[in-house]
Design an enzyme around this catalytic site. Structure first.
Site, PDB file in Angstrom:
ATOM      1  CG  ASP A   1       0.694  13.951  11.455  1.00  0.00           C
ATOM      2  OD1 ASP A   1       0.660  15.098  10.965  1.00  0.00           O
ATOM      3  OD2 ASP A   1       1.262  12.997  10.902  1.00  0.00           O
TER       4      ASP A   1
ATOM      5  CG  MET B   1      11.586   5.423   9.467  1.00  0.00           C
ATOM      6  SD  MET B   1      10.948   6.280  10.909  1.00  0.00           S
ATOM      7  CE  MET B   1      12.106   7.653  11.004  1.00  0.00           C
ATOM      8  N   GLY B   2       9.831   1.876   6.794  1.00  0.00           N
ATOM      9  CA  GLY B   2       9.108   0.618   6.694  1.00  0.00           C
ATOM     10  C   GLY B   2       8.133   0.612   5.542  1.00  0.00           C
TER      11      GLY B   2
ATOM     12  CB  VAL C   1       1.663   0.458   4.820  1.00  0.00           C
ATOM     13  CG1 VAL C   1       0.235   0.041   5.181  1.00  0.00           C
ATOM     14  CG2 VAL C   1       2.209   1.428   5.852  1.00  0.00           C
TER      15      VAL C   1
ATOM     16  CG  LEU D   1      -1.989  -1.109   1.262  1.00  0.00           C
ATOM     17  CD1 LEU D   1      -2.762  -1.046   2.569  1.00  0.00           C
ATOM     18  CD2 LEU D   1      -2.940  -0.994   0.079  1.00  0.00           C
TER      19      LEU D   1
ATOM     20  CE  LYS E   1       3.862   2.992  10.819  1.00  0.00           C
ATOM     21  NZ  LYS E   1       3.317   4.129  11.604  1.00  0.00           N
TER      22      LYS E   1
END
Length: 731
Positions: free
Chosen positions: A138, A27-28, A30, A22, A44
């Site tokens: 956020d 950092m990673g 999803v 997705l 995630k």
């Protein structure tokens, strides 16, 4: 919307088969994943190199804990997580719609009404965030996903508790420039509280209405300076002579006040600044433009084309015979059952084969094993709702004892109760005990909405039928479960007769409708459905909403009386209803007063006193002592337990007899007279019809939703709740 998996991507994470990417960042990644139960999730996954940093792992663990603390229909729920894995991961329910950022970029600004509805729902989500002692920090268009039934707030990665020491440094700007508050822009850490989220929400709504951020675009420094010193650019959000436009502009200016003290709270946002008419009404929520709805529909259709789950490898002691209705899997998707060398073929879609097959005899058995099958009961037997839980246990036990006393029964049954104490934390453990017991064919319970929501997916993965007679909130029907059988009308459905009842009262003037925010989702459902019903019947209500824990109700009730109301509907819990009842007596109001099930509580009678007299209430349960059809049940109950049956005892008795009806019918059709397996029983129950002593039971086969009527009326008379009979369903 999604991208193919890369050769380096894992095949599964935490029980989720990964289907697509997705999105990915530094950092990673999803992923789109699917559980064994067939539910889609956004998974995630954090890259290992970041996971080795203690501070980063601590922040991720906090994100998981934070997200789990928020329960709102408009916030995406956490469905699983492992912050201690080599590559930590977090799974949330998947929403196939676009983000608000994408929708506005592709299709332009939203209509004013859409923005108002969006604002109400996101304010409701933030109300729950703030009630949990958290600040999101956020709130931006990219963190809001759009669905046909409303928006979903996502990403609690930098959220923190209001009294928590930040892990990040004190002078670090946290948030997204252009959508953060002045106190965030100046890194005034201690001042970043719930009001900061409201400022960000104002920026988000201005973006939705105009198609651009209210403080423009450009470098980070420029955005931060404008946020602190400049007025927002709201041009293009024209007020004109449109009342909705005027109110939206007023709302935005209040949200975007530089001083946090001048901004409304999330509570005030939904109760004062936007009129009730902006709440979506009816069975379908019509709040998005057609082009956005089309995108959501297209993406939902894409989900149907995704690959199924790999077949499940059964445990060594499971049967090697698939159920009769299982579809053959393709040869290329077979797996060896290493412990026995037998092959198990299973259709895709996430079914847990061991949960279905372990009820069957071992291969080669010529007769059913000597065993005593069971109905499980998960209930609150020691906590705040133990009265209802114990009543359900007694009703279920009586039904099973009567079944076992039959001469020609095909098998015997026993009741296996498990106490979860009414705790959502204890509920999964209680469910696992029943799931792991191979003799348990179906489960009655749990008692409350919180415990039901905590275990529905657990029972679903095991395909163990779960019949619920007391929990009835909105969240139970938001997701389609494969093993849930809802044996009562939902809480929102109980609001339907309120409007019908008022329309039947001759000479009754306009109804006043008071929604008490202390009642949370329950009160919102009741108020919305009642408001919709009265509007459709040509008699719109006069709606008012009060913040949670409001003690002084005199001003709002005085306002309602000045409007000329002749009847009164309260949406909320017993304690608030008692305050309303006493205030109405004080001002001399004697018109019809009506409310719903949550107020059928001794606390209402005790706290309201004489002011409770005459109130009408709807419910999903009967008083069997007052129902002729339940006379034999009441007599048998008194003889067995030495007291009159409590609320939900008769409903539990009916639900167990419904299960017994289907078990016996299936046993008569099988060799050896054995009951059906769990998966087969789910289908039989959902297709069943049963005339009980409390109501007629029928369900929607596709999701197990209750399809009957089953709504009763009570009235307070001489200090007690007197059962009146079936609630009216037609004007």
């Amino acid at each position: 919307m999604s991208e193919r998996l890369l050769p380096t991507d894992p095949a599964s994470i935490g029980g989720h088969r990964l289907l697509a990417r997705l999105g990915a960042g530094g950092m990673g990644v999803v992923y789109l994943g699917r559980t064994e139960a067939g539910a889609l999730a956004a998974v995630k996954v954090i890259q290992a190199e970041y996971a080795h940093e203690p501070d980063f792992r601590a922040r991720f663990r906090r994100e998981v804990e934070t997200a789990r603390r928020v329960t709102s229909p408009w916030a995406v729920p956490v469905t699983g997580a492992d912050p201690d894995a080599d590559e930590p991961w977090l799974a949330t329910a998947f929403v196939p719609g676009p983000s608000l950022e994408e929708a506005v970029a592709r299709h332009g600004p939203l209509p004013t009404r859409s923005v108002r509805v969006l604002g109400r729902m996101l304010a409701a989500a933030l109300r729950e965030v703030h009630a949990a002692g958290l600040v999101h920090r956020d709130v931006k268009p990219a963190n809001v996903l759009l669905a046909v039934d409303g928006p979903r707030l996502i990403d609690f990665g930098i959220a923190r508790a209001t009294d928590e020491t930040a892990i990040t440094s004190a002078d670090m700007v946290v948030g997204t420039p252009g959508f953060l508050s002045p106190e965030q822009a100046e890194a005034r850490g201690a001042e970043v509280g719930p009001a900061s989220d409201i400022f960000s929400l104002g920026c988000l709504l201005a973006y939705a209405a105009s198609g651009r951020p209210p403080f423009g675009t450009g470098t980070v420094d420029a955005l931060l300076y404008r946020t602190v010193h400049d007025e927002p650019d709201l041009a293009g959000i024209e007020a004109g002579e449109d009342t909705e436009g005027v109110e939206l502009l007023t709302l935005l200016r209040l949200c975007l006040a530089k001083d946090p003290a001048d901004r409304p709270t999330a509570e005030q946002f939904g109760t004062v600044l936007l009129i009730e008419d902006t709440v979506p009404e009816g069975e379908q929520i019509d709040w998005l433009p057609e082009d956005v709805v089309r995108v959501i529909a297209d993406r939902s259709a894409e989900m149907l084309a995704l690959p199924d789950i790999e077949p499940t490898v059964a445990d060594a002691d499971a049967s090697a015979e698939a159920p009769d209705d299982a579809e053959p899997a393709s040869p290329g998707r077979r797996r060896l059952l290493l412990a026995s060398g037998a092959a198990l073929l299973m259709a895709g879609g996430g079914a847990a084969a061991w949960a279905v097959l372990r009820d069957d005899d071992p291969p080669g058995a010529s007769a059913p094993r000597a065993r005593r099958w069971a109905i499980g009961l998960q209930a609150d037997l020691s906590g705040p709702q133990r009265t209802a839980g114990k009543a359900q246990e007694q009703g279920a036990r009586l039904a099973i004892e009567q079944f076992n006393s039959r001469k020609n029964k095909p098998f015997e049954l026993t009741l296996k109760p498990v106490d979860d104490g009414g705790s959502a934390g204890r509920a999964p453990g209680a469910a696992k005990r029943l799931i792991d017991d191979a003799d348990v064919l179906a489960v009655l319970g749990p008692t409350s909405d919180d415990t039901a929501n905590a275990v529905l997916s657990t029972y679903d993965e095991a395909l163990l039928p779960l019949l619920c007679v007391s929990a009835g909130g909105l969240l139970l029907t938001q997701q389609q479960y494969r093993s849930f059988v809802h044996c009562r009308p939902s809480d929102s459905y109980l609001a339907f007769p309120l409007g019908v009842y008022l329309m039947k009262q001759e000479g009754t003037r306009r109804a006043g409708l008071l929604q008490d925010r202390t009642g949370r989702t329950y009160a919102q459902e009741t108020a919305s459905i009642t408001n919709m019903m009265l509007r459709r019947l040509g008699r719109p209500a006069y709606p008012r909403v009060v913040p949670a824990d409001t003690d002084d109700l005199e001003p709002v009730i005085a306002d309602m009386l000045r409007s000329g109301i002749g009847s009164f509907v309260y949406a909320g819990y017993a304690q608030g209803a008692a305050r309303v009842a006493k205030e109405l007596v004080t001002v001399g109001f004697d018109g019809p007063r009506i409310t719903s099930q949550a107020v059928i509580d001794p606390a209402f009678l005790e706290q309201a006193g004489d002011a409770a007299e005459g109130w009408m209430l709807t419910s999903s349960f009967i008083d069997p002592s007052a129902v002729p059809a339940a006379e034999a049940f009441t007599a048998a109950f008194r003889k067995r337990f030495g007291a009159a049956p409590g609320y939900y005892a008769a409903e539990a008795y009916d639900a167990v007899n419904l299960v017994l009806q289907e078990l016996v019918k299936a046993a008569k059709a099988t060799k050896g007279g054995r009951p059906p397996g769990r998966k087969e029983l789910v289908g039989l129950l959902r297709k069943s019809r049963y005339k009980g002593i409390t109501k007629e039971f029928s369900f929607r086969p596709e999701d197990g939703t209750f399809a009957g009527w089953g709504v009763s009326l009570y009235q307070v008379e001489d200090g007690r709740f007197r059962f009146v009979g079936e609630a009216p369903s037609k004007v």
